[in-house]
Enzyme design. Structure first.
Site, PDB file in Angstrom:
ATOM      1  N   ARG A 121     -40.947 -17.991  57.570  1.00 15.07           N
ATOM      2  CA  ARG A 121     -39.660 -17.283  57.657  1.00 15.07           C
ATOM      3  C   ARG A 121     -39.321 -16.980  59.114  1.00 15.07           C
ATOM      4  NH1 ARG A 121     -35.696 -16.404  58.285  1.00 15.07           N
ATOM      5  NH2 ARG A 121     -34.156 -14.950  57.485  1.00 15.07           N
TER       6      ARG A 121
ATOM      7  N   TYR B  26     -32.634 -23.990  45.515  1.00 15.94           N
ATOM      8  CA  TYR B  26     -33.579 -22.855  45.511  1.00 15.94           C
ATOM      9  C   TYR B  26     -33.761 -22.316  44.078  1.00 15.94           C
ATOM     10  CZ  TYR B  26     -34.603 -17.957  45.078  1.00 15.94           C
ATOM     11  OH  TYR B  26     -35.092 -16.773  44.609  1.00 15.94           O
ATOM     12  N   HIS B  27     -32.648 -22.029  43.397  1.00 14.75           N
ATOM     13  CA  HIS B  27     -32.750 -21.479  42.040  1.00 14.75           C
ATOM     14  C   HIS B  27     -33.424 -22.490  41.100  1.00 14.75           C
ATOM     15  CE1 HIS B  27     -29.574 -18.612  43.536  1.00 14.75           C
ATOM     16  NE2 HIS B  27     -30.285 -17.775  42.802  1.00 14.75           N
TER      17      HIS B  27
ATOM     18  N   CYS C  71     -39.292  -8.663  51.023  1.00 17.63           N
ATOM     19  CA  CYS C  71     -39.788  -7.913  49.852  1.00 17.63           C
ATOM     20  C   CYS C  71     -41.297  -7.695  49.933  1.00 17.63           C
ATOM     21  CB  CYS C  71     -39.481  -8.658  48.550  1.00 17.63           C
ATOM     22  SG  CYS C  71     -37.738  -8.902  48.213  1.00 17.63           S
TER      23      CYS C  71
ATOM     24  N   SER D 180     -28.387 -23.632  42.510  1.00 16.82           N
ATOM     25  CA  SER D 180     -28.731 -24.136  43.851  1.00 16.82           C
ATOM     26  C   SER D 180     -30.116 -24.757  43.743  1.00 16.82           C
ATOM     27  CB  SER D 180     -28.763 -22.999  44.879  1.00 16.82           C
ATOM     28  OG  SER D 180     -29.931 -22.203  44.701  1.00 16.82           O
TER      29      SER D 180
ATOM     30  N   THR E 224     -36.204 -15.026  39.743  1.00 18.20           N
ATOM     31  CA  THR E 224     -34.835 -14.598  40.040  1.00 18.20           C
ATOM     32  C   THR E 224     -33.962 -14.617  38.788  1.00 18.20           C
ATOM     33  OG1 THR E 224     -32.848 -15.187  41.277  1.00 18.20           O
ATOM     34  CG2 THR E 224     -34.315 -16.987  40.766  1.00 18.20           C
TER      35      THR E 224
ATOM     36  N   LYS F 209     -37.122 -22.131  41.058  1.00 21.86           N
ATOM     37  CA  LYS F 209     -37.591 -20.988  40.264  1.00 21.86           C
ATOM     38  C   LYS F 209     -37.591 -21.339  38.769  1.00 21.86           C
ATOM     39  CE  LYS F 209     -38.104 -17.893  43.562  1.00 21.86           C
ATOM     40  NZ  LYS F 209     -39.266 -17.091  43.836  1.00 21.86           N
TER      41      LYS F 209
HETATM   42  P1  NAD Z   1     -38.586 -13.821  52.690  1.00 19.65           P
HETATM   43  O1  NAD Z   1     -38.188 -15.189  53.106  1.00 19.65           O
HETATM   44  O2  NAD Z   1     -38.209 -12.670  53.545  1.00 19.65           O
HETATM   45  O3  NAD Z   1     -40.179 -13.772  52.475  1.00 19.65           O
HETATM   46  C1  NAD Z   1     -40.927 -14.851  51.974  1.00 19.65           C
HETATM   47  C2  NAD Z   1     -42.244 -14.898  52.739  1.00 19.65           C
HETATM   48  O4  NAD Z   1     -43.032 -15.972  52.239  1.00 19.65           O
HETATM   49  C3  NAD Z   1     -42.031 -15.154  54.238  1.00 19.65           C
HETATM   50  O5  NAD Z   1     -42.764 -14.225  54.997  1.00 19.65           O
HETATM   51  C4  NAD Z   1     -42.540 -16.584  54.432  1.00 19.65           C
HETATM   52  O6  NAD Z   1     -43.074 -16.788  55.715  1.00 19.65           O
HETATM   53  C5  NAD Z   1     -43.566 -16.705  53.318  1.00 19.65           C
HETATM   54  N1  NAD Z   1     -43.790 -18.085  52.850  1.00 19.65           N
HETATM   55  C6  NAD Z   1     -42.868 -18.999  52.441  1.00 19.65           C
HETATM   56  N2  NAD Z   1     -43.467 -20.157  52.101  1.00 19.65           N
HETATM   57  C7  NAD Z   1     -44.803 -19.964  52.260  1.00 19.65           C
HETATM   58  C8  NAD Z   1     -45.944 -20.793  52.078  1.00 19.65           C
HETATM   59  N3  NAD Z   1     -45.836 -22.059  51.683  1.00 19.65           N
HETATM   60  N4  NAD Z   1     -47.183 -20.269  52.335  1.00 19.65           N
HETATM   61  C9  NAD Z   1     -47.316 -19.000  52.755  1.00 19.65           C
HETATM   62  N5  NAD Z   1     -46.256 -18.163  52.972  1.00 19.65           N
HETATM   63  C10 NAD Z   1     -45.015 -18.655  52.724  1.00 19.65           C
HETATM   64  O7  NAD Z   1     -38.023 -13.629  51.203  1.00 19.65           O
HETATM   65  P2  NAD Z   1     -37.910 -12.283  50.339  1.00 19.65           P
HETATM   66  O8  NAD Z   1     -36.483 -11.842  50.365  1.00 19.65           O
HETATM   67  O9  NAD Z   1     -38.973 -11.356  50.713  1.00 19.65           O
HETATM   68  O10 NAD Z   1     -38.200 -12.848  48.887  1.00 19.65           O
HETATM   69  C11 NAD Z   1     -39.517 -12.857  48.372  1.00 19.65           C
HETATM   70  C12 NAD Z   1     -39.513 -13.444  46.967  1.00 19.65           C
HETATM   71  O11 NAD Z   1     -38.661 -12.667  46.134  1.00 19.65           O
HETATM   72  C13 NAD Z   1     -38.999 -14.873  46.927  1.00 19.65           C
HETATM   73  O12 NAD Z   1     -39.794 -15.655  46.091  1.00 19.65           O
HETATM   74  C14 NAD Z   1     -37.600 -14.733  46.365  1.00 19.65           C
HETATM   75  O13 NAD Z   1     -37.264 -15.861  45.622  1.00 19.65           O
HETATM   76  C15 NAD Z   1     -37.714 -13.495  45.487  1.00 19.65           C
HETATM   77  N6  NAD Z   1     -36.425 -12.786  45.382  1.00 19.65           N
HETATM   78  C16 NAD Z   1     -35.811 -12.282  46.500  1.00 19.65           C
HETATM   79  C17 NAD Z   1     -34.578 -11.639  46.365  1.00 19.65           C
HETATM   80  C18 NAD Z   1     -33.822 -11.095  47.551  1.00 19.65           C
HETATM   81  O14 NAD Z   1     -32.645 -10.681  47.383  1.00 19.65           O
HETATM   82  N7  NAD Z   1     -34.386 -11.061  48.733  1.00 19.65           N
HETATM   83  C19 NAD Z   1     -34.008 -11.502  45.081  1.00 19.65           C
HETATM   84  C20 NAD Z   1     -34.656 -12.045  43.972  1.00 19.65           C
HETATM   85  C21 NAD Z   1     -35.882 -12.684  44.132  1.00 19.65           C
HETATM   86  N1  USQ Z   2     -21.066 -13.947  48.608  1.00 18.83           N
HETATM   87  C1  USQ Z   2     -19.829 -13.593  49.113  1.00 18.83           C
HETATM   88  N2  USQ Z   2     -19.745 -13.335  50.434  1.00 18.83           N
HETATM   89  C2  USQ Z   2     -20.832 -13.393  51.282  1.00 18.83           C
HETATM   90  C3  USQ Z   2     -22.086 -13.736  50.742  1.00 18.83           C
HETATM   91  C4  USQ Z   2     -22.172 -14.015  49.391  1.00 18.83           C
HETATM   92  O1  USQ Z   2     -18.835 -13.517  48.395  1.00 18.83           O
HETATM   93  O2  USQ Z   2     -20.664 -13.139  52.474  1.00 18.83           O
HETATM   94  C5  USQ Z   2     -21.193 -14.233  47.166  1.00 18.83           C
HETATM   95  C6  USQ Z   2     -21.812 -15.592  46.859  1.00 18.83           C
HETATM   96  O3  USQ Z   2     -20.834 -16.616  46.840  1.00 18.83           O
HETATM   97  C7  USQ Z   2     -22.445 -15.318  45.516  1.00 18.83           C
HETATM   98  C8  USQ Z   2     -22.849 -13.854  45.571  1.00 18.83           C
HETATM   99  O4  USQ Z   2     -22.098 -13.279  46.634  1.00 18.83           O
HETATM  100  O5  USQ Z   2     -21.507 -15.461  44.503  1.00 18.83           O
HETATM  101  C9  USQ Z   2     -24.326 -13.602  45.812  1.00 18.83           C
HETATM  102  O6  USQ Z   2     -24.753 -14.252  46.999  1.00 18.83           O
HETATM  103  P1  USQ Z   2     -26.098 -13.791  47.735  1.00 18.83           P
HETATM  104  O7  USQ Z   2     -26.259 -14.649  48.945  1.00 18.83           O
HETATM  105  O8  USQ Z   2     -26.084 -12.329  47.921  1.00 18.83           O
HETATM  106  O9  USQ Z   2     -27.216 -14.074  46.619  1.00 18.83           O
HETATM  107  P2  USQ Z   2     -27.917 -15.414  46.120  1.00 18.83           P
HETATM  108  O10 USQ Z   2     -27.498 -16.610  46.869  1.00 18.83           O
HETATM  109  O11 USQ Z   2     -27.753 -15.458  44.640  1.00 18.83           O
HETATM  110  O12 USQ Z   2     -29.454 -15.183  46.462  1.00 18.83           O
HETATM  111  C10 USQ Z   2     -30.051 -13.905  46.597  1.00 18.83           C
HETATM  112  C11 USQ Z   2     -31.430 -14.122  47.238  1.00 18.83           C
HETATM  113  C12 USQ Z   2     -32.298 -14.971  46.312  1.00 18.83           C
HETATM  114  C13 USQ Z   2     -32.372 -14.305  44.938  1.00 18.83           C
HETATM  115  C14 USQ Z   2     -30.980 -14.058  44.378  1.00 18.83           C
HETATM  116  C15 USQ Z   2     -31.030 -13.187  43.129  1.00 18.83           C
HETATM  117  O13 USQ Z   2     -31.286 -14.758  48.506  1.00 18.83           O
HETATM  118  O14 USQ Z   2     -33.614 -15.079  46.855  1.00 18.83           O
HETATM  119  O15 USQ Z   2     -33.087 -15.114  44.053  1.00 18.83           O
HETATM  120  O16 USQ Z   2     -30.213 -13.287  45.337  1.00 18.83           O
HETATM  121  S1  USQ Z   2     -29.788 -13.680  41.989  1.00 18.83           S
HETATM  122  O17 USQ Z   2     -28.495 -13.705  42.646  1.00 18.83           O
HETATM  123  O18 USQ Z   2     -29.822 -12.720  40.908  1.00 18.83           O
HETATM  124  O19 USQ Z   2     -30.124 -15.017  41.559  1.00 18.83           O
END
Ligand code: NAD
Ligand code: USQ
Length: 409
Positions: free
Chosen positions: A36, A190-191, A13, A188, A146, A194
């Site tokens: 990452r 992770y969650h 992102c 989780s 999230t 947040k």
């Molecule tokens: P990502 O893992 O691709 O990117 C995270 C970046 O942060 C990486 O480049 C990593 O190297 C860097 N990082 C992690 N820890 C660090 C630290 N201690 N110091 C400096 N850099 C650090 O993840 P993303 O998908 O880009 O997600 C970014 C943010 O958005 C996250 O906080 C995630 O929780 C949130 N988010 C993502 C999604 C999704 O579906 N990808 C959905 C909802 C929220």
């Molecule tokens: N799922 C499947 N099959 C798969 C992968 C996932 O059925 O192959 C299901 C999971 O069990 C879950 C749902 O799909 O019920 C979502 O899983 P996901 O891996 O797409 O999403 P999640 O683990 O919730 O995490 C992702 C991002 C995280 C962000 C979150 C937003 O990795 O950083 O915070 O989406 S949210 O879901 O709104 O919390």
């Protein structure tokens, strides 16, 4: 021109957001510890799309845009003094904080991964807040939170944007009105981090008057944005593996690979989704509409639409002819849930979100097809289990996060 720092700006992102803000004329500096990229090596996985080295990304952006992006390697969780020094000199107008370990399955792999996720995410966020307070900066902090902080065992009550107005009756029947943080119920580790972030934000907004926006984002899908399409070295990540691959991108990639779509359990889980182009758009809107100093944390739901997982699988199967497979659910989550989410704030600010029915499913399928030879079928199954005592099924290629740290310290 605003001075903006993007923490975690090398990630999925953060990278397209940095490019978007640079393209519109902001002065952008990325801070990232590249953890990452290290986790790819730890798990023996790679993004389906080939990710250029950080220096090559920066050079390509300068070539196509004529604009300079700066990138600094810094760990916000483990280098608080460097962070303080850097912010004291740069004094940014805005910080966008993406820098956390963001995969729920990775955070549940082992006790080591749980500790790493909590230490990294909570320390990183707290270091940042303590630094902003100590330096008395006017910086607007925009954090990527999230939707998952609220858990997913709801019955369809619309989740408001951060706060719940309640009336409580005491023993004598007197009524008290309160506006409280909407209760969290993370599913989780992770969650959970947040959810902890939310309390840290509440404290520093109230105690130090920090200006904070917390964006509660849904699951992001897609890969490319207007800027990442401009040069091969700008291409964004496409995670498809069982830890970092999110559900819709996984289904699209699986369809192209001829792998059955891996629906967990009954597929009755209902989740919120947003396209990566809208992630970038929403962050820019949040930057342009900051809270005032002394105001409570501004919490905005960053979602476009809501879907049930088995319906998504059905949709992808219809478009591609893929098979759908119901596999044992590795997670501990409700078999079925309803979900309704308000996205009134971004709608009012002009967001007209990209929806699944728009053409971008095709673009994601094309991207997956173009780079399919880079995939490893063994990395498709989700192997991290939620039940304690279970060990993940993927052999580690290199040591885990703690072991790596011990080896260098
Ligand atoms: P990502 O893992 O691709 O990117 C995270 C970046 O942060 C990486 O480049 C990593 O190297 C860097 N990082 C992690 N820890 C660090 C630290 N201690 N110091 C400096 N850099 C650090 O993840 P993303 O998908 O880009 O997600 C970014 C943010 O958005 C996250 O906080 C995630 O929780 C949130 N988010 C993502 C999604 C999704 O579906 N990808 C959905 C909802 C929220
Ligand atoms: N799922 C499947 N099959 C798969 C992968 C996932 O059925 O192959 C299901 C999971 O069990 C879950 C749902 O799909 O019920 C979502 O899983 P996901 O891996 O797409 O999403 P999640 O683990 O919730 O995490 C992702 C991002 C995280 C962000 C979150 C937003 O990795 O950083 O915070 O989406 S949210 O879901 O709104 O919390």
């Amino acid at each position: 021109m605003r001075k903006i720092m993007i923490l975690g700006g090398d990630g999925f992102c953060g990278w397209p957001t940095a490019l978007h803000l640079s393209a519109r004329g902001d002065d952008v500096t990325i801070l990232d510890n590249f953890s990452r990229r290290d986790i790819d090596a730890e798990l023996g996985i790679q993004s389906l799309t080939p990710i250029a080295e950080p220096d090559d990304r920066i050079a390509a952006w300068e070539e196509v845009s004529g604009r300079r992006l700066k990138m600094v390697r810094l760990d916000i969780a483990r280098e608080p003094d460097r962070l303080m020094g850097l912010l004291d000199v740069a004094r940014p107008d805005v910080i966008v904080h993406f820098a956390e370990q963001r995969a729920a399955p990775y955070s549940m792999r082992s006790a080591d991964h749980k500790r790493y996720t909590v230490d990294n995410n909570v320390s990183g966020t707290h270091n940042l807040l303590a630094t902003l307070a100590a330096l008395e900066l006017e910086t607007h902090l925009v954090h990527l939170g999230t939707m998952g902080v609220y858990g997913y065992d709801g019955d369809g009550l619309e989740i408001p944007e951060g706060y719940l107005d309640v009336t409580v009756k005491d023993r004598d029947g007197r009524q008290f009105d309160r506006s409280v943080l909407y209760p969290t119920r993370p599913g989780s580790v992770y969650h959970l981090t947040k959810s902890i972030d939310q309390l840290l934000f509440q404290f520093y907004a109230q105690n130090d008057g920090l200006k904070i926006t917390d964006l509660h984002q849904g699951i992001v899908w897609g890969t490319q944005t207007e800027q990442t399409r401009l040069h091969p070295a700008l291409i964004n990540r496409f995670d498809y593996d069982g830890d970092y691959g999110t559900v819709l991108n996984r289904f699209l990639m699986q369809a192209v690979a001829g792998h059955p779509l891996t629906v967990h359990g009954t597929g009755g889980q209902t989740r919120a989704f947003i396209n990566i182009q809208d992630t970038v758009h929403c962050v820019a809107l949040a930057i342009d509409n900051p809270p005032k100093g002394g105001e409570r944390v501004k919490i905005i739901n960053q979602v476009a639409e809501v879907h049930r997982v088995r319906d998504l699988a059905q949709l992808v199967a219809e478009v591609t002819g893929a098979e759908v497979e119901f596999v044992d659910n590795p997670r501990r989550e409700a078999a079925e849930n309803d979900l309704a989410v308000s996205n009134a704030t971004f709608r009012a600010l002009g967001l007209d979100p990209i929806l699944l029915r728009d053409a971008l499913l095709d673009e994601t399928l094309e991207t997956a097809d173009k780079y399919l030879d880079r995939h490893d079928p063994d990395r498709i199954p989700a192997t991290a289990l939620w039940t304690s005592g279970n060990r993940p099924g993927i052999p580690k290629r290199v040591p885990g996060p703690r072991e790596r740290r011990r080896a260098v310290s």
